[in-house]
Each structure stands twice: as C-alpha cells, then as structure tokens.
Design an enzyme around this catalytic site. Structure first.
Site, PDB file in Angstrom:
ATOM      1  N   GLU A   1       0.044   2.757  18.765  1.00  0.00           N
ATOM      2  CA  GLU A   1      -0.785   2.651  17.568  1.00  0.00           C
ATOM      3  C   GLU A   1      -1.046   1.166  17.277  1.00  0.00           C
ATOM      4  OE1 GLU A   1       0.889   3.692  13.626  1.00  0.00           O
ATOM      5  OE2 GLU A   1      -0.998   4.730  13.253  1.00  0.00           O
TER       6      GLU A   1
ATOM      7  N   SER B   1       4.835   4.714   9.128  1.00  0.00           N
ATOM      8  CA  SER B   1       4.855   4.538  10.581  1.00  0.00           C
ATOM      9  C   SER B   1       5.887   5.467  11.218  1.00  0.00           C
ATOM     10  CB  SER B   1       5.176   3.076  10.906  1.00  0.00           C
ATOM     11  OG  SER B   1       6.415   2.731  10.314  1.00  0.00           O
TER      12      SER B   1
ATOM     13  N   GLU C   1       5.121  -1.545  -1.181  1.00  0.00           N
ATOM     14  CA  GLU C   1       5.250  -2.753  -1.998  1.00  0.00           C
ATOM     15  C   GLU C   1       4.048  -3.683  -1.820  1.00  0.00           C
ATOM     16  OE1 GLU C   1       7.005  -1.584   0.470  1.00  0.00           O
ATOM     17  OE2 GLU C   1       8.174  -3.099   1.545  1.00  0.00           O
ATOM     18  N   ARG C   2       3.192  -3.366  -0.823  1.00  0.00           N
ATOM     19  CA  ARG C   2       2.006  -4.217  -0.617  1.00  0.00           C
ATOM     20  C   ARG C   2       0.843  -3.805  -1.509  1.00  0.00           C
ATOM     21  NH1 ARG C   2       1.928  -4.113   5.808  1.00  0.00           N
ATOM     22  NH2 ARG C   2       3.369  -2.410   5.518  1.00  0.00           N
TER      23      ARG C   2
ATOM     24  N   PHE D   1       0.739   1.689   2.825  1.00  0.00           N
ATOM     25  CA  PHE D   1      -0.211   0.783   2.153  1.00  0.00           C
ATOM     26  C   PHE D   1      -1.654   1.240   2.276  1.00  0.00           C
ATOM     27  CE2 PHE D   1      -0.658  -0.869   6.480  1.00  0.00           C
ATOM     28  CZ  PHE D   1      -2.024  -1.114   6.533  1.00  0.00           C
TER      29      PHE D   1
ATOM     30  N   CYS E   1      -4.527   6.760   9.507  1.00  0.00           N
ATOM     31  CA  CYS E   1      -3.778   7.554  10.490  1.00  0.00           C
ATOM     32  C   CYS E   1      -4.696   8.540  11.188  1.00  0.00           C
ATOM     33  CB  CYS E   1      -2.629   8.273   9.822  1.00  0.00           C
ATOM     34  SG  CYS E   1      -3.192   9.555   8.726  1.00  0.00           S
TER      35      CYS E   1
END
Ligand code: NAD
Length: 484
Positions: A384, A231, A181-182, A154, A286
């Site tokens: 994270e 992730s 999908e977000r 996302f 990231c």
C-alpha cells in the site's frame, strides 16, 4: 453552542468539553499551507480510565431509554449536520487536504450513516416463534453491549467515525471515539453537534491521543467492543490485543485495489472513473484503485488516461478548480516519493512522475504518477502506497487478470471495466475482494450495506455499517417461556 469545543482542541467527557492542562501535545497542520491550525492534547492513562468510567455510567442510563426515543437524538443530529455541512467540509479540507468537493461528499456519506441508524427500532428487532415445544414460546432480543470504543484514521475524519457511533449509540451503547491525532478538528465539530442534538451526558465521549491511550482502552475491563480503522499492521495488533482481552473487535486495515480494464471498456467513462479512483483524495483512500491491470487490447484507455492526468489541477483543496490536494504530512509525501523511486529502480517506466511537485508546491504535494510495465512481484504492485501513484500491470487475458489480482495479500476492493456482462460476471464471482465494482471506480458501499473488506484488509467477523453494525454493537439473548 456549536463550535465552542473546536476553537481549540478539547476532550468531550461526561457531556462537557474540558481543556486538559499539562498533557503532551501535537500540532495539527493544514497540509496545503503548512499552517498550524491547533495543538491536540494527548490523553493519559488516567484520562482514559476516567472517560471509560463516565461512559459506563452514561451507558447504564442510556440502555433503558426506549430505542424510539434514542433515535430522536439522531434525527435532530442529522438536521444539525445538514445545517453545518459546509462548515464541516471546510474544516475537513483545512486539516486533511482533500478538495472541498471531496470533503462535502464525505460529510454526505457520514450523514447517510446517521439516517440508517435512525431506523434502529426496526433494525434491532429479534425473531420469535410460538410453540417451539408444547406450550413453549421462544424469542430473541438484541441488547446493547456497554462501552464501545472507536479508533479512526486521518483520511476520513467525518465519515469513518460515523461508520461507528450513530449505530453504537442507537443500539443503546456508550461510545468513546479516539480519532486520528492528525485530524482532531472535524470529529470535534461533529461531536459538538451531537451534544447540541441533546445526547445525554456520558453516552458519547471524545478523547485525543496516541498508542498509549488506545492501549489503555484495549485493556480496560469496562470496554466491551473495539472498532478500528487504519493501517494493516495496527489493525492486526488491535485485533489480537482486543481479542485476547475477550472483547468484540472489528479491525479494518489497508488495501491495494486493482482496476481491471478490458478491451471493450468505454474509454472516456473508464478514464474518468480511474482518475477519481486513483487520484481522488490524492490516493489517500482505502478504496483507491492503485493497480491498473490492463488486458491486452485496452491500451487506448491508458493513452487517454495519460493525457487527462497531464492536465490535472493539483493544489490547495479549498480553492475552486483544484482536482487533487496535498498528502497529509511532508513525511508521508517523502514516503510516497520513496515508493516511486523504488518502483523505477525495480524497472517500472514512469509515464508521469509527480515528485517534481514536492519542490514547486512545498513538501506535502506529490503529483499524479503512473508507473507502467510493472510486474506483480514489485513493491509498487504489492504494497500500500497511500498516495497518487497508479501502477500498471499488463496482462494478456481476463483469466491472467483474475490470477494476478488474487495473489494480493489485501482484499478490500476491486473493479472491472468492460462492456461484457459475461466478463463482469466471471470477475465478480471469482475475484478475492470484498467490495467489487463493475464500471465503478470506487465501489464504496452505501450505509445500509456492509463495508466488506477481505484478507489483510479486515480482521474480525462483523463489518462496519449496514446490518453487520447492528449485530456488532448488540448481544443476542434467546428467551424461552412457558406459562402455567
Ligand atoms: P494508522 O494505522 O497509522 O492510525 C489509525 C489510528 O490508529 C489512529 O487513530 C492512530 O492514532 C492509531 N494508532 C496508530 N498507531 C497505533 C498503534 N501502534 N497502536 C494503537 N493505535 C495506533 O492509519 P492512518 O495513517 O491514520 O490511516 C491510513 C490507513 O488507514 C491506510 O492504511 C488506509 O488504507 C487505512 N484505512 C482503511 C480503511 C478501511 O475501511 N479498510 C478506511 C480508511 C483508512
């Protein structure tokens, strides 16, 4: 017609936007306001099967189009992206929450991927040597693989898909994108521009969906390569599943990036670099620096950072002057708040605590948070968080800093801030991270270099973009010839 496919969310299959009926849907929110922007349909297994088959048919024609003609589409695409970059950035801010400046920079980075992929006639060249034996010549050629798929996160809905499809397409593959999908709107807009650039039907496909759609792609026999960014647990799963099926796979995962500050660092410049690294895009990068390793004597940098952070403007990323926007969902903001609480419970000292903003600005916001006097074993120093939380570890020497950083299970990026060439050289050569900055807060490689995460930040052999992308999206063939 630009934007025809993005007013409501559709699939793009075989060169057409289709509005799938009767599929499960999810709402797409503006994280700054909570407004529902769209409903995204989730592809079924039959949708995926159909998309892969049309993509394969598209590939069979596309692979025979000369590479010099294939890249003409990308030249037109670059022009269209540039013409629409402000609209793309505005859409990106609306569905992701990052500031408009950040969104513009992301779109620019995406365009650079297209620019590099336009060089494919040179990049795809093989090697040759005559007379490898008496009268025998040898050459290597690079050929496309077939259908490649990309599954993306996302946090970079424009740029991360462009780490993949411009290269895959220029190499002669068909590509199926399954974005997060977000944030389905920005990739839909970008794909609509590719349609307008004249890409033949079947070469690019856009499907929306969840785990089920991804799993169907991972097991489909016509899918030859899988590119994933997201992730670490999902990256590991994708890597293992795709590899078991004999597919080529590159899976980029999560991160915990350390910023080492030496006593001889330039205070003002280091503070600005750390602000951008730790709190830019609300820490949802990231490459975000999330652990500051303060070497004894560098305390003035932390003092100046604290002063700067206290004045940061947090709010709706579409408004001028906003320095940091919301987190992607209220659930994620809750998780970030939970990490902060856990860090404090474990003994860290909050110099700033952004949880207060959750109440004043609505559920999606967490303000910039600095947790001092943490220890290397604490969860806030190891896991994270993916939010605007900077953990401070205090160490005595550069040697201690290197040892601390190298205990991390992640190895995406790391930076050192120093005025010493010797310290920088020592750090860059010994740190166990794939992307290293010297006096740079976000060591993001340009499109012509690889995005080179290590350890649990990357599963695979060939990285995203740069020359690695050409190797990833092609198969090598060695041809030996003798003529009588
Ligand atoms: P995510 O792993 O939740 O989702 C990424 C993609 O995988 C989405 O398209 C999602 O639909 C799909 N997905 C989710 N769960 C799945 C499952 N169980 N099986 C199959 N597919 C699944 O990641 P996110 O929350 O969208 O993005 C944030 C993460 O991405 C962070 O960990 C961040 O560090 C990472 N990231 C890494 C890089 C990099 O270059 N290493 C770049 C950007 C983001």
């Amino acid at each position: 017609m630009v934007a025809s496919g993005v007013k409501s969310v559709s699939f793009y299959v075989n060169g057409e936007w289709t509005k799938p009926a009767g599929r499960a849907t999810l709402p797409v929110h503006n994280p700054a306001t909570g407004e529902v922007l769209a409903e995204v349909p989730l592809a079924t297994a039959a949708d995926v099967d159909h998309a892969v088959e049309t993509a394969h048919a598209g590939y069979l024609k596309w692979r025979d189009v000369p590479v010099v003609d294939r890249v003409q589409v990308l030249y037109r695409y670059k022009t269209l992206l540039e013409a629409h970059q402000m609209d793309l950035a505005a859409m990106l801010t609306a569905e992701n929450g990052k500031t408009l400046d950040d969104a513009k920079a992301e779109v620019r980075r995406g365009i650079q991927m297209v620019e590099v992929a336009c060089g494919m006639p040179s990049l795809m060249m093989g090697d040759s040597l005559n007379d490898v034996a008496a009268g025998i010549d040898c050459k290597t050629i690079r050929q496309p693989l077939g259908v490649s798929v990309g599954v993306t996160p996302f946090n970079f809905p424009a740029m991360v898909p462009m780490w993949m499809y411009p290269f895959a397409i220029a190499c002669g593959n068909a590509f199926i994108l399954k974005p997060s999908e977000r944030v389905p709107l920005t990739p839909s807009f970008a794909v609509d521009l590719l349609h307008e650039a004249g890409l033949p039907a079947g070469v690019m496909t856009l499907l929306h969906g969840d785990k089920m759609a991804v799993d169907t792609m991972l097991h489909h026999p016509l899918v030859r390569a899988v590119s994933f960014v997201g992730s670490t647990p999902v990256a590991k799963y994708i890597y293992a599943s795709a590899a078991t099926e004999g597919k080529r796979v590159q899976a980029l995962g999560g991160a915990k990036n350390h910023l080492v500050v030496m006593p001889d660092a330039d205070v003002a410049k280091t503070v600005e670099a750390i602000i951008g690294s730790a709190f830019g895009a609300a820490g949802e990068r990231c490459l975000a620096g999330s652990v500051m390793v303060l070497v004894q004597g560098a305390e003035p940098v932390l003092d100046a950072l604290l002063e700067r952070v206290r004045g940061m403007a947090v709010g709706d990323g579409s408004k001028a002057g906003t320095e940091m926007g919301p987190l992607i969902t209220t659930e994620h903001a809750g998780r970030v708040a939970g990490h902060i609480q856990r860090g404090i419970s474990e003994g860290a000292v909050p110099l700033t605590d952004g949880r207060g903003l959750r109440n004043s600005l609505g559920g999606h916001f967490v303000g910039p948070t600095i947790l001092d006097h943490a220890h290397a074993g604490m969860s806030i120093a190891c896991d994270e968080i993916f939010g605007p939380v900077l953990t401070v570890l205090r160490v005595a020497t550069l040697e201690d800093a290197i040892q601390t950083v190298n205990t991390s299970r992640f190895g995406n990026a790391s930076s050192i801030f120093t005025g010493s060439g010797g310290a920088a050289r020592e750090y860059t050569s010994r740190v166990e991270a794939g992307m290293v900055g010297v006096n740079i807060g976000v060591a993001a490689p340009m499109a012509f270099f690889p995005f080179a995460g290590w350890k649990q930040s990357f599963f695979g052999d060939l990285h995203a973009h740069g020359k690695d992308a050409v190797a990833f999206y092609t198969e090598q063939k060695v041809i030996m010839s003798r003529w009588f």
